[in-house]
Design a protein around this motif. Structure first.
Motif, PDB file in Angstrom:
ATOM      1  N   ALA A   1       5.113  -5.653  -0.651  1.00 19.97           N
ATOM      2  CA  ALA A   1       4.716  -4.262  -0.429  1.00 19.97           C
ATOM      3  C   ALA A   1       5.314  -3.312  -1.459  1.00 19.97           C
ATOM      4  N   LEU A   2       6.549  -3.562  -1.902  1.00 17.75           N
ATOM      5  CA  LEU A   2       7.206  -2.621  -2.809  1.00 17.75           C
ATOM      6  C   LEU A   2       6.458  -2.461  -4.136  1.00 17.75           C
ATOM      7  N   PRO A   3       6.227  -3.527  -4.903  1.00 15.22           N
ATOM      8  CA  PRO A   3       5.547  -3.321  -6.192  1.00 15.22           C
ATOM      9  C   PRO A   3       4.111  -2.829  -6.040  1.00 15.22           C
ATOM     10  N   LEU A   4       3.409  -3.298  -5.010  1.00 22.09           N
ATOM     11  CA  LEU A   4       2.018  -2.882  -4.841  1.00 22.09           C
ATOM     12  C   LEU A   4       1.916  -1.414  -4.437  1.00 22.09           C
ATOM     13  N   SER A   5       2.857  -0.948  -3.621  1.00 25.41           N
ATOM     14  CA  SER A   5       2.822   0.464  -3.227  1.00 25.41           C
ATOM     15  C   SER A   5       3.176   1.364  -4.407  1.00 25.41           C
ATOM     16  N   VAL A   6       4.126   0.928  -5.238  1.00 23.78           N
ATOM     17  CA  VAL A   6       4.461   1.699  -6.440  1.00 23.78           C
ATOM     18  C   VAL A   6       3.254   1.768  -7.372  1.00 23.78           C
ATOM     19  N   ASP A   7       2.587   0.649  -7.542  1.00 27.92           N
ATOM     20  CA  ASP A   7       1.406   0.607  -8.408  1.00 27.92           C
ATOM     21  C   ASP A   7       0.287   1.502  -7.872  1.00 27.92           C
ATOM     22  N   SER A   8       0.193   1.612  -6.548  1.00 25.73           N
ATOM     23  CA  SER A   8      -0.904   2.377  -5.950  1.00 25.73           C
ATOM     24  C   SER A   8      -0.809   3.870  -6.235  1.00 25.73           C
ATOM     25  N   VAL A   9       0.411   4.375  -6.523  1.00 20.97           N
ATOM     26  CA  VAL A   9       0.560   5.811  -6.790  1.00 20.97           C
ATOM     27  C   VAL A   9       0.624   6.113  -8.288  1.00 20.97           C
ATOM     28  N   GLY A  10       0.462   5.085  -9.125  1.00 19.68           N
ATOM     29  CA  GLY A  10       0.436   5.323 -10.561  1.00 19.68           C
ATOM     30  C   GLY A  10       1.614   4.776 -11.327  1.00 19.68           C
TER      31      GLY A  10
ATOM     32  N   ALA B   1       6.378   7.611   7.601  1.00 17.92           N
ATOM     33  CA  ALA B   1       6.205   7.418   6.158  1.00 17.92           C
ATOM     34  C   ALA B   1       5.942   5.958   5.813  1.00 17.92           C
ATOM     35  N   LEU B   2       6.767   5.048   6.315  1.00 20.35           N
ATOM     36  CA  LEU B   2       6.612   3.638   5.965  1.00 20.35           C
ATOM     37  C   LEU B   2       5.372   3.012   6.596  1.00 20.35           C
ATOM     38  N   PRO B   3       5.127   3.184   7.909  1.00 14.27           N
ATOM     39  CA  PRO B   3       3.889   2.631   8.463  1.00 14.27           C
ATOM     40  C   PRO B   3       2.632   3.176   7.785  1.00 14.27           C
ATOM     41  N   THR B   4       2.629   4.480   7.475  1.00 14.42           N
ATOM     42  CA  THR B   4       1.462   5.072   6.811  1.00 14.42           C
ATOM     43  C   THR B   4       1.268   4.488   5.420  1.00 14.42           C
ATOM     44  N   LEU B   5       2.361   4.299   4.697  1.00 11.06           N
ATOM     45  CA  LEU B   5       2.287   3.717   3.357  1.00 11.06           C
ATOM     46  C   LEU B   5       1.669   2.321   3.405  1.00 11.06           C
ATOM     47  N   LEU B   6       2.099   1.520   4.371  1.00 18.10           N
ATOM     48  CA  LEU B   6       1.575   0.161   4.489  1.00 18.10           C
ATOM     49  C   LEU B   6       0.112   0.151   4.908  1.00 18.10           C
ATOM     50  N   MET B   7      -0.293   1.135   5.673  1.00 10.42           N
ATOM     51  CA  MET B   7      -1.682   1.200   6.116  1.00 10.42           C
ATOM     52  C   MET B   7      -2.610   1.741   5.039  1.00 10.42           C
ATOM     53  N   GLU B   8      -2.120   2.691   4.242  1.00 15.32           N
ATOM     54  CA  GLU B   8      -3.006   3.448   3.365  1.00 15.32           C
ATOM     55  C   GLU B   8      -2.926   3.067   1.887  1.00 15.32           C
ATOM     56  N   SER B   9      -1.791   2.533   1.444  1.00 15.12           N
ATOM     57  CA  SER B   9      -1.550   2.470   0.002  1.00 15.12           C
ATOM     58  C   SER B   9      -1.450   1.068  -0.574  1.00 15.12           C
ATOM     59  N   VAL B  10      -1.631   0.050   0.216  1.00 19.27           N
ATOM     60  CA  VAL B  10      -1.597  -1.323  -0.294  1.00 19.27           C
ATOM     61  C   VAL B  10      -2.824  -2.061   0.220  1.00 19.27           C
ATOM     62  N   PRO B  11      -3.189  -3.183  -0.398  1.00 19.35           N
ATOM     63  CA  PRO B  11      -4.330  -3.958   0.103  1.00 19.35           C
ATOM     64  C   PRO B  11      -4.148  -4.323   1.576  1.00 19.35           C
ATOM     65  N   PRO B  12      -5.236  -4.388   2.339  1.00 16.72           N
ATOM     66  CA  PRO B  12      -5.136  -4.617   3.786  1.00 16.72           C
ATOM     67  C   PRO B  12      -4.332  -5.849   4.182  1.00 16.72           C
ATOM     68  N   VAL B  13      -4.508  -6.958   3.459  1.00 19.04           N
ATOM     69  CA  VAL B  13      -3.775  -8.170   3.821  1.00 19.04           C
ATOM     70  C   VAL B  13      -2.274  -7.965   3.629  1.00 19.04           C
ATOM     71  N   VAL B  14      -1.899  -7.327   2.517  1.00 19.21           N
ATOM     72  CA  VAL B  14      -0.485  -7.042   2.268  1.00 19.21           C
ATOM     73  C   VAL B  14       0.030  -6.035   3.290  1.00 19.21           C
ATOM     74  N   GLY B  15      -0.820  -5.062   3.637  1.00 20.95           N
ATOM     75  CA  GLY B  15      -0.427  -4.099   4.662  1.00 20.95           C
ATOM     76  C   GLY B  15      -0.150  -4.774   5.991  1.00 20.95           C
ATOM     77  N   SER B  16      -0.990  -5.745   6.342  1.00 20.93           N
ATOM     78  CA  SER B  16      -0.769  -6.489   7.586  1.00 20.93           C
ATOM     79  C   SER B  16       0.551  -7.244   7.542  1.00 20.93           C
ATOM     80  N   LEU B  17       0.812  -7.902   6.397  1.00 18.29           N
ATOM     81  CA  LEU B  17       2.070  -8.631   6.265  1.00 18.29           C
ATOM     82  C   LEU B  17       3.253  -7.669   6.319  1.00 18.29           C
TER      83      LEU B  17
END
Length: 476
Positions: A206-215, A306-322
């Motif tokens: 989740a960490l690298p993918l969420s960072v990538d999602s915001v630029g 903040a964290l649940p929303t980030l996982l739901m909105e800013s990473v691919p769904p499968v990664v968000g589920s994990l």
């Protein structure tokens, strides 16, 4: 989940719900499976004193990375920036002291005298009055930290599938209570290994993918300008957390009783030492996730989301589920350490010690399981009315630090300490916390600092007076 079209929201619910349900069911089944070999209080309370360094590491780290270290620390990162590092970092510093000084020493005492709870140690060292006072105080304080875990779990379920907070608290309480009550520390230590694996894998993705999602990192570091980039201090975060959190992670009953379960001193040094290193490294992640969430979702009314929303909105769904499953793992694994404190304090420290000294192992084990269930129910009730993860957890950590630090440290290293100075330290320290909190609005951590100073000072004064009076009587 307002950032996605409604059709995508329903698709995400259809993805997240079965994954969370299957995982929760798996935890319950695993707990019941391992509980088959739990037939005595020795197994339930201290796992037969057979935990090696590996299992001790996994159960300690899983207990330490809970609601405060994930949802709570990320909310601090969202509100305060890099200074949120000190929430988990302070736990790492406390774990270093526990690994190399306090842990091996108290484990040896516990093994030599067959002590199974922190209450056993307090009575062995000071008598039943100290044990009774600490047991009652911490039982109520422990309900607060359990509520914090349940609130975090409820927000995870709210973000994932839209469950109301009260329903999420209830369902979470049922899952964690069933799987812990079955087998105590003997089963939870093994289930913690599963939870820890899922937790670390989820955050690693989740960490690298969420960072990538915001630029990318440039965007995140741009958000960290000004006060958000101050590592040392921030609103309700920074180094001021040290007096509240470092002592708590040295003397917390839930952690000390896991240390009791170690096979030998080497297992404590290696297992808890590795936990300290992992916590100091993990401490970097929540502030970064908080800043990423601030970049992607500014203006959240509740920073705990903040964290649940980030996982739901800013990473691919499968990664968000994990990631959501990883959060679920983190909160449940910490909650079992809390239920452990509730179960042992009522069954061993109150029931067997005061109500039924002749009770056999089967009866005490049944009382321990009922105590865990009752504590879980009270935790659910408090979590429904409480709002912030950090607020309720602050109650517990402050109470543990101020009430237990002097009794445990003095009991291990200062042979001259006796019951009068310890009772004085507990009462005056907790009173100082209450007065400081009620007299003025102070930053988090200040009341714990005041309480510790008062506790240490009054214990020293009473001890010195007692020794002086004893010497005068001898001279006569």
């Amino acid at each position: 989940m307002s950032g996605r079209p409604r059709s995508q929201q329903y698709a995400l619910v259809n993805l997240h719900l079965p994954i969370l349900l299957v995982y929760a069911f798996g935890l319950v089944v695993a707990g019941l499976w391992y509980s088959r070999k739990v037939s005595s209080t020795r197994d339930f309370f201290v796992a037969g004193r057979q935990l090696g360094a590996g299992l001790l590491f996994s159960t300690m780290l899983a207990a330490n990375i809970g609601a405060g270290s994930t949802v709570g620390a990320t909310s601090l990162g969202y509100a305060s920036g890099l200074s949120a590092w000190w929430w988990v970092g302070s736990a790492g510093f406390g774990s270093i002291v526990l690994a190399f000084w306090i842990g091996p020493r108290i484990r040896a005492v516990a093994a030599r005298h067959d002590l199974r709870t922190v209450g056993d140690f307090l009575e062995y060292r000071y008598g039943h009055s100290v044990r009774a006072l600490i047991t009652v105080m911490l039982w109520f304080g422990t309900i607060a930290i359990l509520a914090g875990q349940l609130i975090a779990l409820a927000w995870v379920l709210n973000a994932a599938i839209g469950l109301p907070k009260s329903v999420g608290c209830l369902l979470s309480g049922i899952v964690m209570t069933i799987y812990f009550s079955a087998g105590g520390i003997a089963s939870s230590a093994r289930v913690n290994l599963i939870q820890l694996t899922v937790l670390l894998l989820g955050f690693a993705l989740a960490l690298p993918l969420s960072v990538d999602s915001v630029g990318g990192w440039d965007v995140v570091t741009g958000v960290a300008d000004g006060d958000y980039g101050n590592f040392w201090n921030g609103p309700n975060s920074g180094w001021i957390l040290i007096p509240m959190l470092v002592p708590a992670f040295i003397v917390s009953p839930g952690l000390l009783q896991k240390v009791y379960s170690a096979t030998d001193d080497r297992a404590v040094r290696v297992g808890v030492g590795a936990t300290a290193v992992a916590l100091l490294l993990f401490a970097v992640i929540p502030p970064i996730l908080g800043l990423v969430a601030l970049s992607a979702h500014p203006g959240l009314e509740n920073p705990d989301l903040a964290l649940p929303t980030l996982l739901m909105e800013s990473v691919p769904p499968v990664v968000g589920s994990l990631g959501l499953v990883a959060l679920f793992s983190a909160e449940v694994s910490s909650a079992d350490a809390i239920l452990f404190m509730l179960a042992t304090s009522l069954s061993q420290d109150l029931y067997r010690r005061y109500l039924s000294p002749e009770a056999d192992d089967v009866t005490v084990l049944r009382v321990a399981r009922l105590a865990a269930a009752g504590g879980g129910a009270l935790g659910v009730a408090l979590s429904v009315v409480a709002e912030s993860v950090i607020d309720v957890m602050t109650i517990f950590y402050t109470l543990v630090s101020v009430s237990l630090f002097v009794p445990i440290i003095a009991g291990l290293y200062l042979r001259w300490t006796r019951t009068p100075e310890i009772l004085t330290a507990i009462v005056t320290g907790v009173t100082a916390v209450l007065v400081t909190h009620l007299a003025a609005t102070v930053q988090i951590g200040i009341s714990a600092m005041v309480g510790l100073i008062v506790s240490v000072t009054t214990a020293g004064l009473v001890g010195a007076a007692r020794i002086s009076m004893r010497q005068e009587r001898r001279e006569r």
